[in-house]
Design a protein around this motif. Structure first.
Motif, PDB file in Angstrom:
ATOM      1  N   LEU A  75       0.827  -1.205   0.000  1.00 28.21           N
ATOM      2  CA  LEU A  75       0.000   0.000   0.000  1.00 28.21           C
ATOM      3  C   LEU A  75       0.862   1.257   0.000  1.00 28.21           C
ATOM      4  O   LEU A  75       0.621   2.190  -0.781  1.00 28.21           O
ATOM      5  N   ALA A  76       1.882   1.294   0.852  1.00 23.47           N
ATOM      6  CA  ALA A  76       2.758   2.463   0.922  1.00 23.47           C
ATOM      7  C   ALA A  76       3.497   2.668  -0.397  1.00 23.47           C
ATOM      8  O   ALA A  76       3.625   3.804  -0.883  1.00 23.47           O
ATOM      9  N   ALA A  77       3.980   1.581  -0.998  1.00 24.94           N
ATOM     10  CA  ALA A  77       4.674   1.694  -2.286  1.00 24.94           C
ATOM     11  C   ALA A  77       3.724   2.231  -3.355  1.00 24.94           C
ATOM     12  O   ALA A  77       4.115   3.073  -4.179  1.00 24.94           O
ATOM     13  N   GLY A  78       2.489   1.784  -3.351  1.00 22.80           N
ATOM     14  CA  GLY A  78       1.513   2.274  -4.328  1.00 22.80           C
ATOM     15  C   GLY A  78       1.228   3.749  -4.160  1.00 22.80           C
ATOM     16  O   GLY A  78       1.123   4.493  -5.142  1.00 22.80           O
ATOM     17  N   ILE A  79       1.121   4.205  -2.911  1.00 27.01           N
ATOM     18  CA  ILE A  79       0.866   5.632  -2.663  1.00 27.01           C
ATOM     19  C   ILE A  79       2.055   6.473  -3.116  1.00 27.01           C
ATOM     20  O   ILE A  79       1.883   7.527  -3.747  1.00 27.01           O
ATOM     21  N   VAL A  80       3.268   6.017  -2.830  1.00 27.58           N
ATOM     22  CA  VAL A  80       4.468   6.756  -3.244  1.00 27.58           C
ATOM     23  C   VAL A  80       4.565   6.815  -4.765  1.00 27.58           C
ATOM     24  O   VAL A  80       4.828   7.877  -5.348  1.00 27.58           O
ATOM     25  N   ILE A  81       4.341   5.700  -5.432  1.00 31.30           N
ATOM     26  CA  ILE A  81       4.426   5.675  -6.898  1.00 31.30           C
ATOM     27  C   ILE A  81       3.346   6.562  -7.513  1.00 31.30           C
ATOM     28  O   ILE A  81       3.593   7.284  -8.485  1.00 31.30           O
ATOM     29  N   PHE A  82       2.144   6.550  -6.943  1.00 29.78           N
ATOM     30  CA  PHE A  82       1.085   7.431  -7.446  1.00 29.78           C
ATOM     31  C   PHE A  82       1.478   8.893  -7.278  1.00 29.78           C
ATOM     32  O   PHE A  82       1.270   9.706  -8.182  1.00 29.78           O
TER      33      PHE A  82
END
Length: 106
Positions: A75-82
């Motif tokens: 989830l954290a990786a997805g938020i950062v990439i977004f």
């Protein structure tokens, strides 16, 4: 009179057409009844009970914490990439987010 004869002839033709269909249907019904009575279950069939269910092993909370750590990382990786994608698109001028009202032409 001719119309009545034609109707009788067409009704006779319909019954002749229906006979093969009826015989096929009757044959299918008879075979289905024969085949359904021919089934016999396996001789070694056993009814399972709750005692045959697997018993949980290990600590549930530890396993939950381990899985939840992985999910939170994704989830954290997805938020950062977004966020990175949105910033790059905004800075390159690809999108305009309309932060402010349009400038006056006066």
């Amino acid at each position: 009179l001719q119309t009545v004869q034609y109707l009788r002839f067409s009704a006779l033709q319909e019954t002749k057409k229906m006979q093969p269909v009826r015989s096929v249907a009757n044959l299918a019904i008879r075979n289905a009844a024969f085949l359904s009575r021919g089934y016999h279950g396996p001789s070694n069939f056993r009814v399972y009970t709750m005692n045959d269910m697997p018993v949980p092993e290990g600590d549930f909370f530890e396993e939950h914490r381990r899985k939840n750590r992985v999910y939170n990382t994704v989830l954290a990786a997805g938020i950062v990439i977004f966020g990175i994608t949105l910033t790059v698109a905004k800075e390159s001028g690809l999108i305009y987010l309309n932060y402010n009202p349009p400038k006056s032409l006066d």
